[in-house]
Design a protein around this motif. Sequence first.
Motif, PDB file in Angstrom:
ATOM      1  N   ARG A 144      -4.544  -4.689  -5.420  1.00  0.00           N
ATOM      2  CA  ARG A 144      -4.494  -3.785  -6.564  1.00  0.00           C
ATOM      3  C   ARG A 144      -3.932  -2.417  -6.214  1.00  0.00           C
ATOM      4  O   ARG A 144      -3.805  -1.568  -7.083  1.00  0.00           O
ATOM      5  CB  ARG A 144      -5.888  -3.643  -7.181  1.00  0.00           C
ATOM      6  CG  ARG A 144      -6.358  -4.962  -7.803  1.00  0.00           C
ATOM      7  CD  ARG A 144      -7.672  -4.867  -8.487  1.00  0.00           C
ATOM      8  NE  ARG A 144      -7.671  -3.841  -9.510  1.00  0.00           N
ATOM      9  CZ  ARG A 144      -8.772  -3.219  -9.915  1.00  0.00           C
ATOM     10  NH1 ARG A 144      -9.936  -3.512  -9.394  1.00  0.00           N
ATOM     11  NH2 ARG A 144      -8.701  -2.304 -10.848  1.00  0.00           N
ATOM     12  N   ILE A 145      -3.628  -2.200  -4.920  1.00  0.00           N
ATOM     13  CA  ILE A 145      -2.969  -0.954  -4.510  1.00  0.00           C
ATOM     14  C   ILE A 145      -1.756  -1.303  -3.662  1.00  0.00           C
ATOM     15  O   ILE A 145      -1.699  -2.360  -3.037  1.00  0.00           O
ATOM     16  CB  ILE A 145      -3.898  -0.001  -3.733  1.00  0.00           C
ATOM     17  CG1 ILE A 145      -4.469  -0.668  -2.479  1.00  0.00           C
ATOM     18  CG2 ILE A 145      -4.976   0.575  -4.607  1.00  0.00           C
ATOM     19  CD1 ILE A 145      -5.239   0.274  -1.587  1.00  0.00           C
ATOM     20  N   LYS A 146      -0.807  -0.386  -3.644  1.00  0.00           N
ATOM     21  CA  LYS A 146       0.406  -0.569  -2.850  1.00  0.00           C
ATOM     22  C   LYS A 146       0.068  -0.231  -1.397  1.00  0.00           C
ATOM     23  O   LYS A 146      -0.522   0.808  -1.102  1.00  0.00           O
ATOM     24  CB  LYS A 146       1.494   0.361  -3.386  1.00  0.00           C
ATOM     25  CG  LYS A 146       2.841   0.182  -2.724  1.00  0.00           C
ATOM     26  CD  LYS A 146       3.826   1.193  -3.249  1.00  0.00           C
ATOM     27  CE  LYS A 146       3.428   2.535  -2.728  1.00  0.00           C
ATOM     28  NZ  LYS A 146       4.387   3.476  -2.349  1.00  0.00           N
ATOM     29  N   ILE A 147       0.446  -1.113  -0.500  1.00  0.00           N
ATOM     30  CA  ILE A 147       0.185  -0.912   0.921  1.00  0.00           C
ATOM     31  C   ILE A 147       1.504  -0.578   1.595  1.00  0.00           C
ATOM     32  O   ILE A 147       2.499  -1.235   1.312  1.00  0.00           O
ATOM     33  CB  ILE A 147      -0.443  -2.167   1.542  1.00  0.00           C
ATOM     34  CG1 ILE A 147      -1.804  -2.420   0.910  1.00  0.00           C
ATOM     35  CG2 ILE A 147      -0.574  -2.034   3.044  1.00  0.00           C
ATOM     36  CD1 ILE A 147      -2.472  -3.686   1.357  1.00  0.00           C
ATOM     37  N   PRO A 148       1.585   0.369   2.476  1.00  0.00           N
ATOM     38  CA  PRO A 148       0.516   1.245   2.962  1.00  0.00           C
ATOM     39  C   PRO A 148       0.314   2.438   2.028  1.00  0.00           C
ATOM     40  O   PRO A 148       1.232   2.888   1.360  1.00  0.00           O
ATOM     41  CB  PRO A 148       1.042   1.711   4.320  1.00  0.00           C
ATOM     42  CG  PRO A 148       2.530   1.705   4.167  1.00  0.00           C
ATOM     43  CD  PRO A 148       2.838   0.572   3.223  1.00  0.00           C
ATOM     44  N   VAL A 149      -0.910   2.923   2.019  1.00  0.00           N
ATOM     45  CA  VAL A 149      -1.252   4.117   1.244  1.00  0.00           C
ATOM     46  C   VAL A 149      -0.787   5.320   2.061  1.00  0.00           C
ATOM     47  O   VAL A 149      -1.160   5.467   3.226  1.00  0.00           O
ATOM     48  CB  VAL A 149      -2.776   4.191   0.976  1.00  0.00           C
ATOM     49  CG1 VAL A 149      -3.137   5.487   0.286  1.00  0.00           C
ATOM     50  CG2 VAL A 149      -3.227   3.001   0.152  1.00  0.00           C
ATOM     51  N   THR A 150       0.040   6.145   1.437  1.00  0.00           N
ATOM     52  CA  THR A 150       0.592   7.308   2.143  1.00  0.00           C
ATOM     53  C   THR A 150      -0.394   8.475   2.099  1.00  0.00           C
ATOM     54  O   THR A 150      -1.386   8.443   1.372  1.00  0.00           O
ATOM     55  CB  THR A 150       1.920   7.753   1.511  1.00  0.00           C
ATOM     56  OG1 THR A 150       1.646   8.213   0.187  1.00  0.00           O
ATOM     57  CG2 THR A 150       2.944   6.635   1.494  1.00  0.00           C
ATOM     58  N   ASP A 151      -0.060   9.489   2.854  1.00  0.00           N
ATOM     59  CA  ASP A 151      -0.900  10.692   2.897  1.00  0.00           C
ATOM     60  C   ASP A 151      -0.967  11.351   1.525  1.00  0.00           C
ATOM     61  O   ASP A 151      -2.032  11.780   1.085  1.00  0.00           O
ATOM     62  CB  ASP A 151      -0.362  11.669   3.942  1.00  0.00           C
ATOM     63  CG  ASP A 151      -1.281  12.847   4.166  1.00  0.00           C
ATOM     64  OD1 ASP A 151      -2.513  12.647   4.251  1.00  0.00           O
ATOM     65  OD2 ASP A 151      -0.769  13.975   4.272  1.00  0.00           O
TER      66      ASP A 151
END
Length: 117
Positions: free
Chosen positions: A82-89
């Motif tokens: 449900r989230i885009k990987i990788p999560v950026t800073d």
Amino acid sequence: MSDDYMNDPELQALLSRKAQTENRRMAEERQKKAEMEARKDALLRAILTPEARERLNNVKLVRPEIVESLEDQLIALAQARRIKIPVTDDELKEILSQLADQEKRDFKIQIRERGWK
């Protein structure tokens, strides 16, 4: 007479077995906790960019309870895709900002003067 029970070999053996069992249980708990932390760390390493992980670790020093919850949520969201990987800073900053906004409390300070006129 009160020292008689302390000299009882059967009681000493029983206490010793109980202490060994408790020590073994505590060691197993520590090992399970360490394994879970290692697994969680590996998942977070895959989910977050190095900069985001560094930021999360810095926040953890100040607000460990929030970070613990956020880590669990990030892992759950990543596993559910449900989230885009990788999560950026920058994305992590936005998430942390939203969490901070949720936790803010509005304080209304009202000063009433009495008899100083």
